[in-house]
Design a protein around this motif. Structure first.
Motif, mmCIF file in Angstrom:
data_model
loop_
_atom_site.group_PDB
_atom_site.id
_atom_site.type_symbol
_atom_site.label_atom_id
_atom_site.label_comp_id
_atom_site.label_asym_id
_atom_site.label_seq_id
_atom_site.Cartn_x
_atom_site.Cartn_y
_atom_site.Cartn_z
ATOM 1 N N ILE A 30 54.508 32.626 10.948
ATOM 2 C CA ILE A 30 54.087 32.229 12.294
ATOM 3 C C ILE A 30 53.463 33.444 12.993
ATOM 4 N N TRP A 31 52.271 33.289 13.491
ATOM 5 C CA TRP A 31 51.573 34.303 14.288
ATOM 6 C C TRP A 31 52.205 34.260 15.684
ATOM 7 N N HIS A 32 52.982 35.295 16.043
ATOM 8 C CA HIS A 32 53.809 35.192 17.245
ATOM 9 C C HIS A 32 53.935 36.540 17.960
ATOM 10 N N TYR A 33 54.484 36.479 19.151
ATOM 11 C CA TYR A 33 54.781 37.682 19.930
ATOM 12 C C TYR A 33 56.017 37.420 20.771
ATOM 13 N N HIS A 34 56.595 38.481 21.325
ATOM 14 C CA HIS A 34 57.787 38.348 22.156
ATOM 15 C C HIS A 34 57.925 39.592 23.022
ATOM 16 N N PRO A 35 58.645 39.496 24.140
ATOM 17 C CA PRO A 35 58.769 40.639 25.059
ATOM 18 C C PRO A 35 59.647 41.759 24.530
ATOM 19 N N GLU A 36 60.368 41.540 23.438
ATOM 20 C CA GLU A 36 61.220 42.587 22.871
ATOM 21 C C GLU A 36 60.432 43.426 21.861
ATOM 22 N N LEU A 37 60.814 44.697 21.715
ATOM 23 C CA LEU A 37 60.322 45.500 20.599
ATOM 24 C C LEU A 37 61.024 45.028 19.335
ATOM 25 N N GLU A 38 60.424 45.284 18.190
ATOM 26 C CA GLU A 38 61.008 44.849 16.927
ATOM 27 C C GLU A 38 60.854 45.935 15.872
ATOM 28 N N LEU A 39 61.971 46.294 15.260
ATOM 29 C CA LEU A 39 61.981 47.227 14.142
ATOM 30 C C LEU A 39 62.247 46.416 12.875
ATOM 31 N N VAL A 40 61.342 46.504 11.901
ATOM 32 C CA VAL A 40 61.426 45.676 10.698
ATOM 33 C C VAL A 40 61.487 46.559 9.454
ATOM 34 N N VAL A 64 58.359 49.165 9.968
ATOM 35 C CA VAL A 64 57.350 49.000 11.008
ATOM 36 C C VAL A 64 58.055 48.795 12.348
ATOM 37 N N LEU A 65 57.563 49.468 13.378
ATOM 38 C CA LEU A 65 58.054 49.275 14.742
ATOM 39 C C LEU A 65 56.943 48.622 15.547
ATOM 40 N N ILE A 66 57.253 47.478 16.160
ATOM 41 C CA ILE A 66 56.265 46.685 16.884
ATOM 42 C C ILE A 66 56.594 46.701 18.375
ATOM 43 N N GLY A 67 55.622 47.039 19.199
ATOM 44 C CA GLY A 67 55.817 47.067 20.644
ATOM 45 C C GLY A 67 55.937 45.677 21.242
ATOM 46 N N LYS A 68 56.362 45.612 22.478
ATOM 47 C CA LYS A 68 56.556 44.322 23.133
ATOM 48 C C LYS A 68 55.215 43.596 23.290
ATOM 49 N N ASN A 69 55.268 42.283 23.126
ATOM 50 C CA ASN A 69 54.124 41.387 23.307
ATOM 51 C C ASN A 69 52.948 41.692 22.393
ATOM 52 N N LEU A 70 53.199 42.348 21.258
ATOM 53 C CA LEU A 70 52.128 42.606 20.298
ATOM 54 C C LEU A 70 52.173 41.526 19.209
ATOM 55 N N PRO A 71 51.161 40.690 19.098
ATOM 56 C CA PRO A 71 51.183 39.611 18.097
ATOM 57 C C PRO A 71 51.292 40.152 16.674
ATOM 58 N N HIS A 72 52.053 39.449 15.835
ATOM 59 C CA HIS A 72 52.262 39.925 14.468
ATOM 60 C C HIS A 72 52.703 38.784 13.561
ATOM 61 N N MET A 73 52.584 39.036 12.257
ATOM 62 C CA MET A 73 53.011 38.060 11.253
ATOM 63 C C MET A 73 53.051 38.750 9.897
ATOM 64 N N TRP A 74 54.071 38.428 9.104
ATOM 65 C CA TRP A 74 54.134 38.833 7.707
ATOM 66 C C TRP A 74 53.877 37.593 6.860
ATOM 67 N N LEU A 75 52.837 37.644 6.033
ATOM 68 C CA LEU A 75 52.475 36.496 5.196
ATOM 69 C C LEU A 75 52.676 36.878 3.734
ATOM 70 N N ASN A 76 53.664 36.259 3.093
ATOM 71 C CA ASN A 76 53.934 36.572 1.687
ATOM 72 C C ASN A 76 52.785 36.142 0.778
ATOM 73 N N ASP A 77 52.716 36.787 -0.403
ATOM 74 C CA ASP A 77 51.730 36.404 -1.403
ATOM 75 C C ASP A 77 51.940 34.945 -1.802
ATOM 76 N N LYS A 78 50.888 34.327 -2.324
ATOM 77 C CA LYS A 78 50.930 32.886 -2.608
ATOM 78 C C LYS A 78 52.012 32.517 -3.629
ATOM 79 N N GLU A 79 52.405 33.480 -4.483
ATOM 80 C CA GLU A 79 53.446 33.194 -5.477
ATOM 81 C C GLU A 79 54.762 32.772 -4.820
ATOM 82 N N TYR A 80 54.994 33.254 -3.574
ATOM 83 C CA TYR A 80 56.238 32.934 -2.881
ATOM 84 C C TYR A 80 56.269 31.486 -2.379
ATOM 85 N N PHE A 81 55.120 30.822 -2.375
ATOM 86 C CA PHE A 81 55.048 29.453 -1.854
ATOM 87 C C PHE A 81 54.894 28.415 -2.972
ATOM 88 N N GLU A 82 54.889 28.877 -4.221
ATOM 89 C CA GLU A 82 54.774 27.944 -5.326
ATOM 90 C C GLU A 82 56.059 27.144 -5.484
#
Length: 290
Positions: A30-40, A64-82
């Motif tokens: 999901i391409w998303h954002y939120h008011p919190e910072l996120e450490l992944v 990765v450290l993401i600032g507040k309200n910065l849109p982001h998404m992790w999209l796995n390789d297609k093998e993960y959706f087979e």
């Protein structure tokens, strides 16, 4: 690719920060954002990471450290959706508000390096180098009680604040445009580019989305991003091309067209301009661990 606001305020109402160890067949697509910072921390899986207008390959062991309200998404390789995939995606995420320790806490002299870290996070930060120690600390957080957990989190932030090897991800233009109102005409343009960069995109297309004439749009876009629209679009495409090159699944000609370029000579020229390498040099350099 619709942008979603995710609200975690309720979950953060009785804790300073929220830790989740996520184990799924694939990560949240999901391409998303939120008011919190996120450490992944990515513990398992690989794919493509979208942070603002930055597109890169991701692998196990990245932080990765993401600032507040910065849109982001992790999209796995297609093998993960087979259908018969046995692969697993695992990531630890820590969400926290920028003032989780109090409005004035990070103004203390001793906290200045962490304060600067949170400012840099507005663009998204990928940490590079030897991160085994801090990854172990992050894993340890789940096992600690309240006070010890908080102290360990400060230790983690301090480590990252003083870690000298890192890369800022999203462009300043994207960040500033999104910060102004949270949603405006330029942000709609960025979202359109991220969704459609593989296809032909004209200046008239994006100017129309911004509700401006092409001349006015070009002037505003260059002032905000410090680069022309075509330069910006080419950088997004080259970022995706770098990801494909690292995967070694396609030849250079295929990657050229998959990334949105319509001829190999222009692709090679733009690749060298953006990365200072030819595609062949990029593969040799990065796969050798340089």
């Amino acid at each position: 690719m619709k942008l979603h606001l995710l609200d975690r305020s309720t979950k953060l109402s009785n804790t300073s920060f929220l830790i989740r160890n996520n184990r799924y067949p694939n990560l949240l697509k999901i391409w998303h954002y939120h008011p919190e910072l996120e450490l992944v921390v990515i513990l398992k899986s690989s794919g493509t990471r979208f942070i603002g207008d930055n597109i890169e390959k991701f692998n196990e062991g990245e932080i990765v450290l993401i600032g507040k309200n910065l849109p982001h998404m992790w999209l796995n390789d297609k093998e993960y959706f087979e259908k018969d995939s046995k692969l697993e995606a695992q990531a630890i995420s820590i969400h926290f508000n920028e003032n989780f320790a109090g409005d004035a806490f990070f103004n203390l002299p001793e906290m200045s390096s962490i304060e600067k870290l949170l400012i840099r996070a507005q663009s998204g930060i990928r940490f590079i180098g030897d991160l085994k120690l801090v990854i172990n600390w992050i894993k340890e957080l789940e096992t600690l009680m309240k006070f010890d957990k908080l102290m360990k989190f400060f230790q983690i932030l301090n480590f990252l604040a003083n870690h000298q090897e890192y890369k800022l991800l999203s462009s300043i233009g994207f960040v500033n445009s999104f910060k102004k109102t949270g949603r405006n005409n330029l942000v709609d343009v960025y979202e359109y580019i991220i969704k459609n960069f593989k296809d032909k995109i004209t200046l008239d297309d994006v100017a129309s989305i911004a509700c401006m004439n092409p001349t006015a749009f070009s002037r505003v876009f260059k002032r905000v991003n410090r680069k022309t629209f075509s330069e910006y679009l080419n950088e997004v495409r080259i970022g995706y091309a770098c990801k494909l090159l690292m995967e070694e699944k396609y030849n250079i000609s295929e990657i050229c067209f998959e990334s949105g370029f319509n001829n190999i000579s222009n692709f090679n020229r733009q690749f060298k301009k953006t990365t200072n390498y030819s595609p062949t040099q990029y593969i040799k350099t990065h796969l050798s661990g340089s």
